[in-house]
Every structure is written in C-alpha cells, then in structure tokens.
Design a protein around this motif. Sequence first.
Motif, PDB file in Angstrom:
ATOM      1  N   ALA A   1       0.943  -1.342   0.074  1.00  8.71           N
ATOM      2  CA  ALA A   1       0.079  -0.101  -0.055  1.00  8.71           C
ATOM      3  C   ALA A   1       0.924   1.524   0.010  1.00  8.71           C
ATOM      4  O   ALA A   1       0.699   2.158  -0.708  1.00  8.71           O
ATOM      5  N   GLY A   2       1.626   1.323   1.014  1.00  7.04           N
ATOM      6  CA  GLY A   2       2.618   2.354   1.057  1.00  7.04           C
ATOM      7  C   GLY A   2       3.603   2.627  -0.367  1.00  7.04           C
ATOM      8  O   GLY A   2       3.723   3.564  -0.749  1.00  7.04           O
ATOM      9  N   GLY A   3       4.034   1.580  -0.618  1.00  8.77           N
ATOM     10  CA  GLY A   3       4.817   1.578  -1.864  1.00  8.77           C
ATOM     11  C   GLY A   3       4.277   2.171  -2.930  1.00  8.77           C
ATOM     12  O   GLY A   3       4.679   2.721  -4.000  1.00  8.77           O
ATOM     13  N   THR A   4       2.999   1.552  -3.346  1.00  9.76           N
ATOM     14  CA  THR A   4       2.175   1.803  -4.469  1.00  9.76           C
ATOM     15  C   THR A   4       1.869   3.610  -4.368  1.00  9.76           C
ATOM     16  O   THR A   4       2.010   4.026  -5.457  1.00  9.76           O
ATOM     17  N   PHE A   5       1.361   3.889  -3.320  1.00  4.84           N
ATOM     18  CA  PHE A   5       1.028   5.276  -3.207  1.00  4.84           C
ATOM     19  C   PHE A   5       2.439   6.270  -3.414  1.00  4.84           C
ATOM     20  O   PHE A   5       2.346   7.088  -4.492  1.00  4.84           O
ATOM     21  N   VAL A   6       3.435   6.010  -2.718  1.00  3.52           N
ATOM     22  CA  VAL A   6       4.584   6.742  -2.992  1.00  3.52           C
ATOM     23  C   VAL A   6       4.971   6.667  -4.592  1.00  3.52           C
ATOM     24  O   VAL A   6       5.379   7.585  -5.402  1.00  3.52           O
ATOM     25  N   GLY A   7       5.114   5.403  -4.978  1.00  3.93           N
ATOM     26  CA  GLY A   7       5.356   5.156  -6.472  1.00  3.93           C
ATOM     27  C   GLY A   7       4.445   6.013  -7.425  1.00  3.93           C
ATOM     28  O   GLY A   7       5.194   6.524  -8.353  1.00  3.93           O
ATOM     29  N   GLU A   8       3.245   5.967  -7.222  1.00  2.00           N
ATOM     30  CA  GLU A   8       2.215   6.410  -7.996  1.00  2.00           C
ATOM     31  C   GLU A   8       2.750   8.076  -8.107  1.00  2.00           C
ATOM     32  O   GLU A   8       2.493   8.725  -8.942  1.00  2.00           O
ATOM     33  N   LEU A   9       2.652   8.391  -6.749  1.00  2.00           N
ATOM     34  CA  LEU A   9       2.961  10.195  -6.660  1.00  2.00           C
ATOM     35  C   LEU A   9       4.430  10.431  -7.358  1.00  2.00           C
ATOM     36  O   LEU A   9       4.445  11.368  -8.088  1.00  2.00           O
TER      37      LEU A   9
END
Lengths: 168, 284
Positions: free
Chosen positions: A104-112
Amino acid sequence: MRRTLLLSVVIVTALLLQTTVFADVRLLGARPELMFLLTISFAILEGPASGAITGFAGGMAQDFLLDQPKGITALTLTLLGYAVGLLRQYIVSPSPVLPVLLVAGGTFVGELFYGLVAFLLGQLDVTALYLFRVAALSAVYNAILTPLVYPVLRRAAEGSRSRKVMRW
Amino acid sequence: MALQNRARSTRLLVVTLVSISLVTITVDYREGDSGPLASAGNTALALISPLQQVVSKVTHPIGNFFSTLVRLPSIRRENEDLKDRVATLEEQINTATADLNRLHQLEGLLGLQESIGPKVQTTAAQVISSGVSNFEWTIEIDKGSDQGIGIDMPVVAPAGLVGHVVRVSANASVVQLIIDPDSAVAGRLDVTGKTGLLTGAGEQDMRMGLVDTTTDVGPDERVVTAGYRIPGVATSLYPPNVLIGTVSRVLPDSAALEKFITVRPAVDFSTLDLVLVVLSDGTG
C-alpha cells in the motif's frame, strides 16, 4: 535462467491481466497497478537487487506495451523495488500484514513519484488532488489484491530459487 | 566483506537501470511519436495484442462481474432514472388511451348529432361531477347559459338518453338524469309502438307505466323517446326516437289495469363522460 523465465512469465501475465481484467475494473476512477504490486512483492521476497530488476523489466514492458510515455514507469519501479527491498532489510517482522502495508505504502509513493516525473516532463495534465486520489485508490486496491497475489509469487520465487548463491 | 560487495553491486545495478530509464525517457521525450522507441512500442503492442484478445475473451466476464459490482451505485441510479422514465411513459400511454377513449366518445357524439338531425343545434359538454345527494340523480356539466344552454334542454349521450337540464348557471348546468325518481319521460315501445311514461327509480331499473295490459311486450325490447309534437299546443321535452333503454322485466299481472314493465337504461350513468346538449329542436 529459471528466474529470468519466471520473471518474464510473471510480467507478461501481470501485463495481460492489467490490460484485460483490470482494464474493465475502474473503481472510482482508478485501477489497481499490478506492476507496482509485482515489483514490491519481489522486493520483499528477494531483496533490493531483485526488486530493482523486476521493477525495471516490468516497467519497461508496461511502458512499451501500453503506449505510455516510455521509461517513466521503469524509472519509478526500479527505484521503488530498490527502496522497498532496502526497507525490508531493516524490518524484522513475521507479520502477514507487513506485505500488505508495504504494498500500500509503496504503491502510493510510487504513483506520486510517477505522477511527479510525468508532470515534470509535461506528460501529465491533472491536478495534484486528482493525483493524490488516484495514488491512494491504487494503493488501496493493490493492498486488497496483495493477499491473493503475494502467496502465489512467494511460492513461485521459492520454487525457482536455485541452490547456488544468488549474486544479485 | 561479501555483503558489502553485494550491496555495492546492487547499487551499481540500480544506478545502471535508472540511467537506462532516464535515457529512455529522454530519447522518447525528444523523438515523440515518430522515433524508433515509439515503433518498438508499437511492435511490442502488435505482439502482445493477440494474447490480450485471448485472455480478454476468457476474463472479460470476470471483469464484467467486478465492474458491475463497482458500478452498482450508478446502476441503481440508472435503474431509478429508468423507473421514472417508465412511469412517465406509462402515464403518457394512459393519457393516450384516455385520449383515444375520448376520441371514440366524440366520434359517437358526432354520429349521434347526425342521427338527431343536421338542423338540430347541439353542443358537447363534459361531465364535471355526478350528483352529491343520495336521493337525486343528477350530473353537472361544464356548459351553461353562456354557451346557450337553458332549462329543460334534453341531454343525450352516444348510448342513449341522459336527461334534461334542470338548473343553469353561467358556465355550468345541472342535468337531471332519467333515472331520477322525479324524472318522467314519454317512451315508446319499439315493436308495438305503444307509448308509456317512464319514471326513474334510482339505481333500479326505470318503471314504465301507462301501458295497456293487452300490449304484447317482450324482454329486451327497445324503448325510445316518444316525440309528441302538437304544433302550437305542446311539444315534448325530448327529441323523438332517442334510445332510452331496453325492457328488462315484464310482470305477467293480468289483474292490474296496466302492465308492470321495467326498463334498463341504455346509458351507463356511472361512466358518463361526454354528453350532447340539444340546444334547439331545429323548428324554431
């Protein structure tokens, strides 16, 4: 050799699923990002080097196949895989929730990060709020998919792991 | 030592990969849609698209299922919209049906008007309400003295005789129905031509009196208005030969002075909607 094969198969499968099943599933304007999920999972399972390679290969494949601005996903996922892999080395927790949180965290940061790079290159024309929303939703969707995908990937990775010492 | 080596080689790997990515981004950015990278992408797309089609065929129902789940709120909203629309359309259909009925009634009135005679002036009127009292059988129509309606004018419907005007205001009038107990209509038996007087009996069938006992009356015989016309002396209220009803019952009472006949009105007064008021008999 087996690992390369595994990686190719997994990436192609993820791409196919992303463009078929999940192309239709557009929840609240966002979609799950399987390639992010894949990269983070491999980074957790195999470490930073494997994460970076998976991210690079998957990102490149996605960029070229899905007619996106080329290289941005590869850049994002390379860094993401590496970062998650590094982070994983400092967390000692057998909790099954850990992959979900990392995804979840990785996807969020990665998308940003992806949005930021695309924006800087003039390839993205959306508001920051929209970007945040999409990132958050993708993170949630990926987190939901993690319990389904992660065990499969772990089994595949363990099965393909050779007896020899891994150099990467 | 080995661990450090490994970390270093990993870092090197990442730097390499990032550099390749950045080069790709730059090249793609500078070349746009016509460069070799774009064509490579197109080639890759062409390679994978058959696979996509196969997978899509298999997984499309699954995707559909999930997207249906996701779209449930909007589907529900759409459902409500459609229900509204159905309601509107049904209402329109009902209106159309009502209009059609009205058209038939008007056509009937037109035919009736022609049958009464082209010289006779009539006006169509809408029934506004039926009588409020339990002891009076009247209806109210939407035409009054402004439209030339006066007291005692006969009122007919396509099915037959309705009654006559008993009260007139500017824009509405009250019509006493022939089934009102106070109403009396001169009627003539269709077959024998014998005349009698029909008095209303409310919800029950009208009684026909003053018919000679020797008269041969059969059931279902038609009874029409008898138009007495003695010029200068008296004229009947109603135009002649308008259907009043059919004989429903004849009591075989030979001892009485007159036959006991009941007549069922031809008009169904409960569903009366459009009527024709006869303004003049065409003679004056």
